[in-house]
Design a protein around this motif. Structure first.
Motif, PDB file in Angstrom:
ATOM      1  N   ILE A 286     -15.201 -16.060 -25.394  1.00  0.00           N
ATOM      2  CA  ILE A 286     -14.882 -14.642 -25.560  1.00  0.00           C
ATOM      3  C   ILE A 286     -14.587 -14.347 -27.023  1.00  0.00           C
ATOM      4  CG2 ILE A 286     -12.406 -14.958 -25.091  1.00  0.00           C
ATOM      5  CD1 ILE A 286     -12.528 -12.275 -23.542  1.00  0.00           C
ATOM      6  N   GLY A 287     -14.875 -13.132 -27.449  1.00  0.00           N
ATOM      7  CA  GLY A 287     -14.639 -12.755 -28.828  1.00  0.00           C
ATOM      8  C   GLY A 287     -13.659 -11.604 -28.964  1.00  0.00           C
ATOM      9  N   PHE A 288     -12.977 -11.563 -30.101  1.00  0.00           N
ATOM     10  CA  PHE A 288     -12.017 -10.497 -30.392  1.00  0.00           C
ATOM     11  C   PHE A 288     -12.140 -10.085 -31.853  1.00  0.00           C
ATOM     12  CE2 PHE A 288      -9.892 -12.788 -26.936  1.00  0.00           C
ATOM     13  CZ  PHE A 288      -9.512 -11.741 -26.112  1.00  0.00           C
ATOM     14  N   THR A 289     -11.793  -8.829 -32.112  1.00  0.00           N
ATOM     15  CA  THR A 289     -11.490  -8.431 -33.482  1.00  0.00           C
ATOM     16  C   THR A 289     -10.140  -9.044 -33.823  1.00  0.00           C
ATOM     17  OG1 THR A 289     -12.684  -6.345 -33.223  1.00  0.00           O
ATOM     18  CG2 THR A 289     -11.084  -6.488 -35.018  1.00  0.00           C
ATOM     19  N   ALA A 290     -10.103  -9.885 -34.843  1.00  0.00           N
ATOM     20  CA  ALA A 290      -8.904 -10.677 -35.131  1.00  0.00           C
ATOM     21  C   ALA A 290      -7.680  -9.799 -35.356  1.00  0.00           C
ATOM     22  CB  ALA A 290      -9.149 -11.569 -36.341  1.00  0.00           C
ATOM     23  N   SER A 291      -7.830  -8.710 -36.101  1.00  0.00           N
ATOM     24  CA  SER A 291      -6.679  -7.859 -36.411  1.00  0.00           C
ATOM     25  C   SER A 291      -6.122  -7.197 -35.161  1.00  0.00           C
ATOM     26  CB  SER A 291      -7.070  -6.796 -37.431  1.00  0.00           C
ATOM     27  OG  SER A 291      -8.123  -5.977 -36.930  1.00  0.00           O
ATOM     28  N   MET A 292      -7.001  -6.849 -34.209  1.00  0.00           N
ATOM     29  CA  MET A 292      -6.547  -6.186 -32.996  1.00  0.00           C
ATOM     30  C   MET A 292      -5.773  -7.148 -32.099  1.00  0.00           C
ATOM     31  SD  MET A 292      -8.820  -3.841 -30.416  1.00  0.00           S
ATOM     32  CE  MET A 292      -9.352  -2.889 -31.853  1.00  0.00           C
ATOM     33  N   LEU A 293      -6.292  -8.366 -31.956  1.00  0.00           N
ATOM     34  CA  LEU A 293      -5.578  -9.364 -31.163  1.00  0.00           C
ATOM     35  C   LEU A 293      -4.277  -9.758 -31.841  1.00  0.00           C
ATOM     36  CD1 LEU A 293      -5.406 -11.252 -28.759  1.00  0.00           C
ATOM     37  CD2 LEU A 293      -6.784 -12.903 -30.019  1.00  0.00           C
ATOM     38  N   ALA A 294      -4.293  -9.862 -33.171  1.00  0.00           N
ATOM     39  CA  ALA A 294      -3.078 -10.228 -33.904  1.00  0.00           C
ATOM     40  C   ALA A 294      -1.980  -9.193 -33.697  1.00  0.00           C
ATOM     41  CB  ALA A 294      -3.389 -10.384 -35.391  1.00  0.00           C
ATOM     42  N   ALA A 295      -2.346  -7.915 -33.668  1.00  0.00           N
ATOM     43  CA  ALA A 295      -1.352  -6.862 -33.456  1.00  0.00           C
ATOM     44  C   ALA A 295      -0.685  -7.015 -32.104  1.00  0.00           C
ATOM     45  CB  ALA A 295      -2.007  -5.489 -33.580  1.00  0.00           C
ATOM     46  N   ALA A 296      -1.455  -7.373 -31.076  1.00  0.00           N
ATOM     47  CA  ALA A 296      -0.882  -7.580 -29.741  1.00  0.00           C
ATOM     48  C   ALA A 296       0.032  -8.791 -29.729  1.00  0.00           C
ATOM     49  CB  ALA A 296      -1.998  -7.740 -28.719  1.00  0.00           C
ATOM     50  N   LEU A 297      -0.353  -9.847 -30.417  1.00  0.00           N
ATOM     51  CA  LEU A 297       0.473 -11.055 -30.458  1.00  0.00           C
ATOM     52  C   LEU A 297       1.766 -10.828 -31.234  1.00  0.00           C
ATOM     53  CD1 LEU A 297      -2.328 -13.684 -31.162  1.00  0.00           C
ATOM     54  CD2 LEU A 297      -1.176 -13.267 -28.988  1.00  0.00           C
ATOM     55  N   GLU A 298       1.680 -10.070 -32.323  1.00  0.00           N
ATOM     56  CA  GLU A 298       2.872  -9.807 -33.130  1.00  0.00           C
ATOM     57  C   GLU A 298       3.888  -8.965 -32.374  1.00  0.00           C
ATOM     58  OE1 GLU A 298       1.059  -8.039 -36.486  1.00  0.00           O
ATOM     59  OE2 GLU A 298       0.648  -9.944 -37.507  1.00  0.00           O
ATOM     60  N   ALA A 299       3.416  -8.123 -31.461  1.00  0.00           N
ATOM     61  CA  ALA A 299       4.328  -7.293 -30.681  1.00  0.00           C
ATOM     62  C   ALA A 299       5.001  -8.078 -29.569  1.00  0.00           C
ATOM     63  CB  ALA A 299       3.576  -6.103 -30.088  1.00  0.00           C
ATOM     64  N   SER A 300       4.442  -9.228 -29.204  1.00  0.00           N
ATOM     65  CA  SER A 300       5.028 -10.056 -28.155  1.00  0.00           C
ATOM     66  C   SER A 300       6.244 -10.793 -28.699  1.00  0.00           C
ATOM     67  CB  SER A 300       3.993 -11.053 -27.629  1.00  0.00           C
ATOM     68  OG  SER A 300       2.875 -10.401 -27.083  1.00  0.00           O
ATOM     69  N   VAL A 301       6.973 -11.442 -27.792  1.00  0.00           N
ATOM     70  CA  VAL A 301       8.142 -12.215 -28.197  1.00  0.00           C
ATOM     71  C   VAL A 301       8.050 -13.608 -27.592  1.00  0.00           C
ATOM     72  CG1 VAL A 301       9.642 -10.207 -28.422  1.00  0.00           C
ATOM     73  CG2 VAL A 301       9.504 -11.391 -26.235  1.00  0.00           C
ATOM     74  N   GLY A 302       8.844 -14.517 -28.147  1.00  0.00           N
ATOM     75  CA  GLY A 302       8.909 -15.860 -27.601  1.00  0.00           C
ATOM     76  C   GLY A 302       7.821 -16.768 -28.147  1.00  0.00           C
ATOM     77  N   PRO A 303       7.882 -18.044 -27.803  1.00  0.00           N
ATOM     78  CA  PRO A 303       6.952 -19.024 -28.377  1.00  0.00           C
ATOM     79  C   PRO A 303       5.572 -19.036 -27.737  1.00  0.00           C
ATOM     80  CG  PRO A 303       8.494 -20.113 -26.903  1.00  0.00           C
ATOM     81  CD  PRO A 303       8.937 -18.684 -26.994  1.00  0.00           C
ATOM     82  N   ASP A 304       5.431 -18.518 -26.523  1.00  0.00           N
ATOM     83  CA  ASP A 304       4.175 -18.637 -25.790  1.00  0.00           C
ATOM     84  C   ASP A 304       3.625 -17.278 -25.385  1.00  0.00           C
ATOM     85  OD1 ASP A 304       4.497 -21.568 -25.606  1.00  0.00           O
ATOM     86  OD2 ASP A 304       6.133 -21.042 -24.253  1.00  0.00           O
ATOM     87  N   VAL A 305       2.321 -17.233 -25.177  1.00  0.00           N
ATOM     88  CA  VAL A 305       1.681 -16.008 -24.717  1.00  0.00           C
ATOM     89  C   VAL A 305       0.634 -16.372 -23.668  1.00  0.00           C
ATOM     90  CG1 VAL A 305      -0.140 -15.994 -26.474  1.00  0.00           C
ATOM     91  CG2 VAL A 305       0.636 -13.836 -25.477  1.00  0.00           C
ATOM     92  N   LEU A 306       0.457 -15.503 -22.685  1.00  0.00           N
ATOM     93  CA  LEU A 306      -0.516 -15.712 -21.618  1.00  0.00           C
ATOM     94  C   LEU A 306      -1.658 -14.721 -21.770  1.00  0.00           C
ATOM     95  CD1 LEU A 306      -1.485 -16.794 -18.816  1.00  0.00           C
ATOM     96  CD2 LEU A 306      -0.039 -15.036 -17.785  1.00  0.00           C
ATOM     97  N   LEU A 307      -2.893 -15.236 -21.785  1.00  0.00           N
ATOM     98  CA  LEU A 307      -4.089 -14.406 -21.795  1.00  0.00           C
ATOM     99  C   LEU A 307      -4.719 -14.471 -20.405  1.00  0.00           C
ATOM    100  CD1 LEU A 307      -5.771 -15.543 -25.146  1.00  0.00           C
ATOM    101  CD2 LEU A 307      -4.030 -13.785 -24.817  1.00  0.00           C
TER     102      LEU A 307
END
Length: 337
Positions: A286-307
């Motif tokens: 799968i592909g993403f625009t890096a800046s768009m995915l980064a914005a979602a990750l930066e808004a998250s909290v904690g050490p882990d994220v679920l996609l």
């Protein structure tokens, strides 16, 4: 006797959203899932594991280490906790105390909700940047605030991302309702709200935030807002779920325009350039625009994220591993070849 997810959540001190997340990760799966309606049921024998999971996550232990600790000997778990505490102390991680002052005076002719000031500020910071800074579509430069006795929901979208955060009110008075306010105006009161133990949200024709003896009034926007709940309800079941280190994923996005991920149950790779350990199920490219995915990750909290990925051309759910009340949808991009 089997317990429903809500009953089990109350017994073990975990939110239902957290239990669903841990089921998705394969860390704490229900004893039974109704094949007809998908309802989860838990056995009382699972309570010790759930409470240990809760306690380990309360000290911000990363999920891969939690996965090991849940099946380890008590002595090994103790050493793992000691090592983690040493890491936290080295980083001078501070904890804050829960809000302990409640406002009790509610007026029946208006909607009033009392929220923890830091929780309100966190919701604003996570959601407001997603709003579209454009006049092309009325309402997209706003944050939708939905108020009910059970939860206050903050929603923003720019047509390519959708951010949703819920906060449980300390107190609630009046009737359920919704209000639309400009994202930039809401963002300007974030730091002010964070300084209060509690903030009272009053909706009575307009929107007023009250912190102690101070208040901030925000103009209400009269516009239609996208039916975001239909978007969430319309998502098909994911074919791939993966939990990765949030900071590590952010790091590999730096300096990239479009990024292509090859994901399986054990890793997330960018060709031969980068590889992150992962916990998950299914596989996908799968592909993403890096800046768009980064914005979602930066808004998250904690050490882990679920996609959660339905298919490479459909919105991807980015869920905060430590905060099940925050969800972002991010549109992927088409990969040539």
């Amino acid at each position: 006797m089997r317990l429903t997810i809500s009953e089990f959540a109350r017994v073990v001190g975990l939110a239902p959203s957290a239990l669903r997340f841990y089921d998705d990760c394969g860390v704490l799966q229900p004893a039974e899932v109704d094949a007809a309606n998908g309802y989860r049921y838990y056995d009382r024998s699972q309570q010790p594991r759930a409470r240990l999971l809760r306690d380990l996550r309360e000290i911000d232990l990363p999920l891969p280490e939690v996965r090991i600790a849940l099946d380890a000997d008590p002595a090994d778990v103790a050493e793992l906790v000691r090592a983690h505490l040493r890491t936290l102390e080295a980083k001078s991680t501070a904890t804050r105390t829960a809000a302990n002052r409640l406002l009790t005076q509610l007026l029946s002719h208006r909607t009033t909700a009392v929220l923890g000031g830091p929780e309100l500020a966190s919701a604003i910071r996570q959601v407001a940047p997603t709003a579209a800074a454009t006049d092309e579509y009325a309402g997209l430069d706003c944050v939708l605030i939905e108020l009910s006795p059970d939860e206050i929901t903050f929603v923003a979208t720019d047509r390519y991302r959708l951010a949703v955060r819920t906060v449980r009110p300390v107190e609630f008075g009046g009737v359920a309702g919704r209000v639309l306010v400009r994202a930039d105006e809401l963002a300007r009161v974030s730091r002010w709200a964070a300084a209060g133990d509690v903030v009272r949200v009053e909706v009575d024709g307009g929107l007023v935030l009250v912190r102690g003896d101070e208040s901030r009034e925000l103009a209400v926007v009269d516009a239609e807002y996208p039916a975001y709940q239909q978007i969430l309800d319309g998502l098909t079941p994911p074919v791939c779920r993966v939990v990765v280190d949030r900071t590590g994923l952010l790091d590999v996005l730096v300096g990239r325009d479009v990024v292509a991920f090859d994901i399986d149950s054990e890793s997330l790779r960018i060709g031969a350039e980068a590889k992150l350990d992962a916990i998950g199920s299914g596989s996908v490219r799968i592909g993403f625009t890096a800046s768009m995915l980064a914005a979602a990750l930066e808004a998250s909290v904690g050490p882990d994220v679920l996609l959660e990925i339905c298919e490479p051309s459909r919105p991807v759910v980015v869920r905060s591993a430590d905060q099940g009340t925050f969800t972002t949808l991010v549109m992927p991009v088409r990969l040539d070849g």
